[in-house]
Structures are given as C-alpha cells and as structure tokens.
Design an enzyme around this catalytic site. Structure first.
Site, short mmCIF file in Angstrom:
data_model
loop_
_atom_site.label_atom_id
_atom_site.label_comp_id
_atom_site.label_asym_id
_atom_site.label_seq_id
_atom_site.Cartn_x
_atom_site.Cartn_y
_atom_site.Cartn_z
CB SER A 91 -0.66 11.81 -0.46
OG SER A 91 -1.46 12.46 -1.20
CB THR A 194 -5.54 8.24 1.94
OG1 THR A 194 -4.42 8.05 2.85
CG2 THR A 194 -6.09 6.90 1.50
CB THR A 212 -2.25 6.10 1.64
OG1 THR A 212 -1.99 7.40 1.97
CG2 THR A 212 -1.81 5.17 2.57
NE ARG A 222 1.40 6.38 10.23
CZ ARG A 222 0.80 6.82 9.59
NH1 ARG A 222 0.77 6.44 8.20
NH2 ARG A 222 -0.33 7.27 9.58
CB THR A 245 -8.52 10.76 3.71
OG1 THR A 245 -7.38 10.91 3.28
CG2 THR A 245 -9.62 11.68 3.91
N GLY A 246 -6.88 11.15 6.08
CA GLY A 246 -6.28 11.98 7.39
C GLY A 246 -5.37 11.13 8.11
N1 ASP Z 1 -4.64 8.04 6.25
C1 ASP Z 1 -3.29 8.09 5.76
C2 ASP Z 1 -2.29 7.74 6.81
O1 ASP Z 1 -2.42 7.89 7.98
C3 ASP Z 1 -2.74 9.61 5.37
C4 ASP Z 1 -3.55 10.40 4.72
O2 ASP Z 1 -4.81 10.16 4.36
O3 ASP Z 1 -3.14 11.33 4.47
O4 ASP Z 1 -1.34 6.84 6.52
#
Ligand code: ASP
Length: 333
Positions: A91, A194, A212, A222, A245-246
């Site tokens: 990731s 991330t 990330t 995207r 993150t997320g």
């Molecule tokens: N925040 C990151 C994104 O949306 C992904 C992640 O943290 O897993 O690209």
C-alpha cells in the site's frame, strides 16, 4: 556521547510550554468534551507518530536523522522513504497494489513548520515520491505536480526512473479482482495502509509527510487524500500537525487533517480533535460499509493522540521514553 546527541536530549528534557486547553462550545453538534485522556502535554520533544505497523521502521529512521542533527523536515522525509523502498509493502511505494488497469500510481506530500508544502500525485515509476514532493517544495513556486508532468519534472531534476515488476501475489490479487468486474475501489484492509508521519523536534518545530499507492484497484487517475494538504496532512507550527490514513474520499470531503488542526487551535486535545473529525465523517456519510479512517495529531504543547472510525488502527510512537505500537480508540468498534 556526541555533542549532537547531548544537545538533542538536553533540548528534549528542558523544554516546557503550556497551551491553554479550554473546552470550546461546538456549533456542529460534535462532542466537545475535554475529559478524554490525552498523552503528553508538556513539550518533551522529539515526538514522532506514524500510521500502522510500518511506522515502526519509519520512526527508527526519522529518530536517527534527528539524533544526527538533521531537521524535523529531513526526519519525516527520510522516515517514510524507508517504507517506500520496501517493495513487499502493498500500500506504499512501487510494490503497492495497482489500479484497475494494472498501473501503480503514487501520491505523496510533505509540509514544514511554516506551512511550506510540496506534493506529487498520480506519479509512476519513481521510487521515492516523498523526495520529489520535498523537491517541489524547495525548488518550485508550486505546491503540487501530477501525473506525467510530475514524472517528467522528477526525471529532469535527477530522480531516477524505477520499474518494479508486478509480484506474483499482486498479479494474483489483481486477476481475482478483475474476475468480479467490480469496478469500484476497495479500501485496503491489511494492517498496513498509507504511511503518514507527524513529528515535533526538541525545539517544538513541526513537520509531516504522507505517502501511498492509494486504494487498491482504483480507477486510473484517481487521487486520494494523501497528497492533499489539509486532507491527508496538515501542519501549522503555531498549533500542531495531523495526518490521516484510510479511505481518502471520506477525508477529502471533510478536509480531515485541517479540521483536526483547527479543532486543536480551538483548545481540543489531539485525541478529541481526531475523534471530532471522525464523528464529522460519520455524520456526513450515510453508508460507510466497512470503510476505515484514522487520524493522528500532535499539539504544540507536546500532547498527542489518535482516533479511528473503527477498530484495528494502530500507530507507531517514538519519544525519548517510548517506542511503541499504540492501538487507537475508535468510534464504531
Ligand atoms: N488514504 C489512502 C488513499 O485514499 C489510502 C490508505 O490510507 O489506505 O489513497
């Protein structure tokens, strides 16, 4: 003990600063309680927080940089670069899971104490997007470069092109995903998404970084929250710093880390501010499915904390006394 090392520890132990932490009436209906536990609170820097388990090796490098007398900006840059170079990480960096067309595209940003920022998004074939983001900060009048323009600028500025062949496990996951023809990005579910890092040095100077490969199997082109200042990362040296993150779409829509920093400016603890940002995401979204978001924050008085949408979010902490993986509290269980 080297002079630098002594200086580093002395500054860390001697620093004290208090930031008034009064409770502010919330006009949004979000919890404004200041009874939540907070950690730290007198400025005993350095403090480094970074997301997920891969934050541990990143923190080790960032701490070494500070010990050697590097700046806090050097520390957050070199810290997360360790994870970018781990091509087994799915990731972050060029080993990450691809978009739906099979391309690994990278997002990163960096911001210093004074708010100067650099970012790259939708970048391909470069090992260290965080280094390019720092170069954008230092060598251009801009904040963000994207896509082919970013790649060309990186090559012109001495960052080598790098191709990492798709690993067999990645190819298998991509093939499995394609069979379902479910053309919608999936949130990363492993415990390593991330990497976002926020840090305060012994003198109370802040910096943050975020890098990330984004959500797996996203639509080509995207861009998530991670390279967007105020979404995936925000630093205001007067107040503190936050990273996220997320699922980036949730964070962008709510200007997540900017929200966290502004709530700390109003007197919330870092934990309260992160919780309120999570609550805002919940209020603004009817169906969150199994999506996850986590925030981390450090305040100028040395208080720090994190909060997540649901369980499973941990962060790496490094201070003079502690090297830990901390489980963040969460809103939905
Ligand atoms: N925040 C990151 C994104 O949306 C992904 C992640 O943290 O897993 O690209």
């Amino acid at each position: 003990m080297s002079h630098d090392r002594r200086h580093f520890i002395k500054l860390g132990l001697a620093s004290t600063a208090a930031l008034a932490a009064g409770c502010v009436e919330s006009p949004t209906g979000e919890s404004a309680s200041s009874t939540l536990p907070t950690t730290g609170g007198t400025r005993k820097g350095p403090i480094i927080l970074s997301t997920w388990d891969h934050g541990l090796p990143a923190n080790v490098r960032a701490w070494e940089v500070l010990e050697r007398g590097g700046s806090v900006l050097d520390a957050v840059e070199q810290g997360v670069a360790v994870v970018e170079s781990d091509f087994t990480n799915r990731s972050v960096g060029l080993g990450g899971l691809p978009d739906r067309d099979g391309h690994v595209t990278l997002d990163a940003c960096i911001q210093d104490h004074d708010g100067r920022a650099g970012a790259v998004a939708f970048l391909q074939d470069i090992e260290h997007p965080i280094n390019v983001a720092r170069a954008v900060l230092e060598r251009t009048p801009h904040v963000m470069l994207v896509g082919e323009g970013a790649r060309r600028w990186a090559l012109e500025n001495g960052f080598p092109s790098k191709q990492v062949p798709m690993a067999p496990d990645v190819a298998a996951r991509w093939a499995a995903w394609k069979k379902e023809e479910k053309y919608w990005p999936e949130p990363n579910v492993e415990n390593h998404d991330t990497i976002g890092m926020v840090a305060m040095d012994a003198e109370g100077r802040f910096a943050g970084s975020c890098t990330t490969s984004g959500v797996a199997f996203k639509i080509h082109g995207r861009v998530g929250d991670s390279p967007i200042i105020g979404a995936g990362l925000f630093v205001d040296g007067d107040v503190g710093a936050s990273c996220a993150t997320g699922v980036g779409e949730l964070v962008i829509r709510t200007a997540g880390t900017h929200t966290v920093v502004e709530l700390m400016r109003q007197g919330r603890t870092p934990e309260e501010a992160c919780q309120a940002a999570v609550q805002r995401i919940i209020r603004k979204h009817k169906d969150l499915g199994d999506m996850q978001v986590g925030f981390l924050a450090i305040r100028a008085d040395g208080a720090f904390g994190g909060w997540a949408l649901r369980k499973g979010f941990s962060y790496a902490l490094r201070t003079i006394e502690r090297t830990d993986l901390v489980k963040a509290s969460n809103e939905l269980g």
